[in-house]
Write an enzyme that holds these catalytic residues in place. Structure first.
Site, PDB file in Angstrom:
ATOM      1  N   ASP A   1      46.690  66.272  65.207  1.00  0.00           N
ATOM      2  CA  ASP A   1      46.320  67.353  66.120  1.00  0.00           C
ATOM      3  C   ASP A   1      45.420  68.352  65.399  1.00  0.00           C
ATOM      4  OD1 ASP A   1      46.203  69.283  68.095  1.00  0.00           O
ATOM      5  OD2 ASP A   1      48.301  69.080  68.649  1.00  0.00           O
ATOM      6  N   ASP A   2      44.160  68.439  65.818  1.00  0.00           N
ATOM      7  CA  ASP A   2      43.168  69.349  65.236  1.00  0.00           C
ATOM      8  C   ASP A   2      42.777  68.970  63.803  1.00  0.00           C
ATOM      9  OD1 ASP A   2      43.439  70.676  67.618  1.00  0.00           O
ATOM     10  OD2 ASP A   2      44.065  72.591  66.771  1.00  0.00           O
TER      11      ASP A   2
ATOM     12  N   CYS B   1      43.106  69.156  73.558  1.00  0.00           N
ATOM     13  CA  CYS B   1      44.375  68.415  73.492  1.00  0.00           C
ATOM     14  C   CYS B   1      44.661  67.466  74.648  1.00  0.00           C
ATOM     15  CB  CYS B   1      45.537  69.397  73.366  1.00  0.00           C
ATOM     16  SG  CYS B   1      45.559  70.316  71.826  1.00  0.00           S
TER      17      CYS B   1
ATOM     18  N   ARG C   1      44.147  63.237  74.758  1.00  0.00           N
ATOM     19  CA  ARG C   1      45.311  62.334  74.805  1.00  0.00           C
ATOM     20  C   ARG C   1      45.294  61.457  76.051  1.00  0.00           C
ATOM     21  NH1 ARG C   1      48.738  64.656  70.801  1.00  0.00           N
ATOM     22  NH2 ARG C   1      47.419  66.289  69.932  1.00  0.00           N
TER      23      ARG C   1
ATOM     24  N   LYS D   1      53.942  64.905  69.852  1.00  0.00           N
ATOM     25  CA  LYS D   1      53.456  65.770  70.934  1.00  0.00           C
ATOM     26  C   LYS D   1      52.898  64.940  72.086  1.00  0.00           C
ATOM     27  CE  LYS D   1      49.526  68.858  71.710  1.00  0.00           C
ATOM     28  NZ  LYS D   1      48.479  69.646  71.068  1.00  0.00           N
TER      29      LYS D   1
ATOM     30  N   HIS E   1      51.858  66.288  75.789  1.00  0.00           N
ATOM     31  CA  HIS E   1      50.815  67.140  76.365  1.00  0.00           C
ATOM     32  C   HIS E   1      50.023  66.501  77.498  1.00  0.00           C
ATOM     33  CE1 HIS E   1      48.516  71.038  75.158  1.00  0.00           C
ATOM     34  NE2 HIS E   1      48.960  71.049  76.404  1.00  0.00           N
TER      35      HIS E   1
ATOM     36  N   SER F   1      51.537  71.798  73.083  1.00  0.00           N
ATOM     37  CA  SER F   1      51.214  72.380  71.779  1.00  0.00           C
ATOM     38  C   SER F   1      52.220  73.453  71.381  1.00  0.00           C
ATOM     39  CB  SER F   1      49.806  72.994  71.801  1.00  0.00           C
ATOM     40  OG  SER F   1      48.836  72.015  72.066  1.00  0.00           O
TER      41      SER F   1
ATOM     42  N   HIS G   1      47.700  71.414  63.894  1.00  0.00           N
ATOM     43  CA  HIS G   1      47.479  72.474  64.881  1.00  0.00           C
ATOM     44  C   HIS G   1      48.236  73.731  64.427  1.00  0.00           C
ATOM     45  CE1 HIS G   1      47.545  74.568  68.727  1.00  0.00           C
ATOM     46  NE2 HIS G   1      46.832  73.615  69.309  1.00  0.00           N
TER      47      HIS G   1
ATOM     48  N   ASP H   1      42.926  64.033  67.511  1.00  0.00           N
ATOM     49  CA  ASP H   1      42.586  64.330  68.909  1.00  0.00           C
ATOM     50  C   ASP H   1      41.293  65.117  69.070  1.00  0.00           C
ATOM     51  OD1 ASP H   1      43.542  66.811  67.990  1.00  0.00           O
ATOM     52  OD2 ASP H   1      44.644  67.249  69.830  1.00  0.00           O
ATOM     53  N   ASN H   2      40.863  65.831  68.044  1.00  0.00           N
ATOM     54  CA  ASN H   2      39.589  66.577  68.089  1.00  0.00           C
ATOM     55  C   ASN H   2      39.349  67.198  66.724  1.00  0.00           C
ATOM     56  OD1 ASN H   2      41.591  68.500  70.150  1.00  0.00           O
ATOM     57  ND2 ASN H   2      41.003  69.368  68.172  1.00  0.00           N
TER      58      ASN H   2
ATOM     59  N   LYS I   1      36.389  72.221  67.341  1.00  0.00           N
ATOM     60  CA  LYS I   1      37.220  71.998  68.525  1.00  0.00           C
ATOM     61  C   LYS I   1      36.718  72.820  69.718  1.00  0.00           C
ATOM     62  CE  LYS I   1      41.955  72.901  70.143  1.00  0.00           C
ATOM     63  NZ  LYS I   1      43.346  73.190  69.743  1.00  0.00           N
TER      64      LYS I   1
END
Length: 477
Positions: free
Chosen positions: A37-38, A77, A81, A130, A132, A155, A224, A276-277, A297
């Protein structure tokens, strides 16, 4: 005499049983999909990170293939996903942004996820991390093909203690087991336990399902913000807390891959690692690195879209290889489904299989073009090969802004104007030199591609609805 006869019969039965052919699992490899995540393109040492080490992921890259031109479908996010699990641009299926805790929408039950496709093939399916894709009960993982779920529904900055969003009135964040809350995540100490607890549950799943094919989805909530590392890793790196968190995530990957080897499953397990990014740059020392790509992001520049991707499968995926071919998270579903003998979704998807490329066919070029959508359904750029046309739009920009420190964000204006611009990413991966006046024919070609995207998927900027978009799920009252 009777005992002797019985013993002989038992021996015959056992001999016959042992002589039966062992089921061939070659067409049903185990699949482990890590989704950070991030995590930015430059956040692993095998991608150039400084101040800490990622030895387990570096080893995975050495034992498999490292991809350098791998894009997420959207740099945020929920949308990212949704694309990963369905093979669709998220705006095609009515999802966008990062859904809040009280959002009435989520992944529609009519959409087929990778978990559902593999479950049809007899796979045990689990997600630890996670989700989301909607926090209402009807949207949770067990309603979308997963047998087991343990993790957070959205998140972990969407909680009452967020230092920059105290007025958001978020409810308490809960860890979910199956469909029910089991523990509140109230403090940073609670956050610091997430990586280890999710790793433990993942290892348990492998032990439990070692005799059947399984699909494991491990979407770690970190790095994240807010960042937190366990006491074992806290204060260990020169990069500070961010480096500590990354080293703990690397440890997690190592623990899970070690368990695969202990159970004798290594040669029949496909492992995919990606993010994810790109990094949330205005968080400064609590954010990662784009590796030099522009913005981060929440933008449609490559700092937001280009992420690390490593794939390992002993004997099937070439070792020590670097691939520069254009690919996307959209392409994971059709590729994995093909490798596992599963069917493709019945409704239209946007991913393409890169099975041949993955197995070493360097002549394969499965993806040539890509659409950069953001916000609800705004087409902000299109790409064909190395050429990228940025379309006029307003969006987030980190450039020229002083980043924050110690978990507090700096400014990142959302209404920065971006004019029409053409970039050759082969020569200018940082998207710095606009060459639209030098290559007008390429501008025309990419504008034609943009029109195809608008016809198919729509575009809020030009107020086009799109002919082939589908609705998100709506929570029942």
């Amino acid at each position: 005499m009777k005992r002797l006869v019985v013993a002989l019969l038992v021996a015959i039965v056992l001999t016959s049983f042992l002589a039966l052919p062992v089921p061939d699992k070659a067409g049903h490899p185990n699949v482990i999909l890590f989704f950070m995540d991030d995590m930015g393109y430059g956040d692993l040492s095998c991608y150039g990170a400084l101040g800490y080490q990622t030895p387990h992921l570096d080893k995975m890259a050495a034992e498999g293939t490292r991809f350098t031109n791998f894009l997420v479908a959207q740099a945020v996010c929920t949308a990212s996903r949704a694309a990963l699990l369905t093979g669709c641009y998220p705006n095609r299926i009515g999802l966008y942004g990062a859904l809040g805790p009280n959002s009435p929408i989520g992944l529609n039950s009519s959409e087929e996820t990778l978990a559902e496709l593999l479950k049809e093939q007899g796979y045990a399916t689990g997600i630890f991390g996670k989700w989301h894709l909607g926090s209402q009960p009807q949207f949770l993982p067990r309603q979308h093909g997963f047998d087991e779920y343990y993790g957070v529904p959205y998140s972990h900055d969407m909680w009452p203690l967020h230092p920059a969003q105290a007025s958001a009135n978020y409810p308490p964040l809960q860890l979910i087991e199956g469909d029910k809350p089991v523990k509140a995540v109230n403090t940073l100490e609670d956050v610091s336990e997430l990586t280890s607890s999710l790793t433990h549950r993942t290892v348990q799943f492998i032990r439990k399902h070692k005799k059947e094919p399984f699909f494991l989805y491990v979407p770690h909530p970190l790095p994240h913000v807010p960042l937190a590392a366990s006491t074992r890793f806290r204060g260990k790196t020169a990069r500070g807390l961010f480096g500590d968190v990354i080293e703990e995530l690397d440890w997690s990957v190592g623990q899970i891959l070690d368990e695969v080897k202990k159970q004798g499953l290594d040669k029949n397990t496909l492992v995919i690692f990606t993010s994810d990014n790109g990094p949330w740059l205005n968080y400064g020392d609590h954010a990662g690195s784009t590796g030099g790509f522009r913005e981060g992001k929440g933008t449609t520049f490559d700092g937001g879209h280009r992420v690390p991707c490593i794939i390992r499968w002993p004997g099937k995926v070439p070792v020590g290889r670097v691939s520069n071919k254009l690919l996307s998270t959209l392409d994971i579903l059709p590729t994995v489904a093909s490798l596992c003998g599963a069917r493709q979704p019945t409704q239209k998807i946007d991913g393409v299989s890169f099975e041949a490329l993955l197995k070493g066919d360097e002549s394969a070029a499965p993806r040539e073009q890509f659409y950069y959508y953001y916000r609800r359904n705004s087409l902000e750029a299109v790409r064909k090969g190395d050429w990228k046309l940025v379309l006029p739009h307003e969006g987030r920009s980190y450039e020229g802004q002083l980043p924050g420190t110690n978990g507090m964000p700096g400014k990142a204006p959302e209404n920065h104007p971006f004019p029409l611009a053409l970039y050759n990413l082969g020569r200018d991966p940082g998207e710095r030199y606009d060459v639209k006046d030098v290559f007008p024919a390429m501008v025309t070609e990419l504008q034609r591609l943009a029109e195809e995207a608008r016809e198919d998927l729509g575009d809020d900027i030009t107020q086009r609805p799109g002919k082939n978009v589908r609705a998100s799920g709506i929570a029942s009252k």
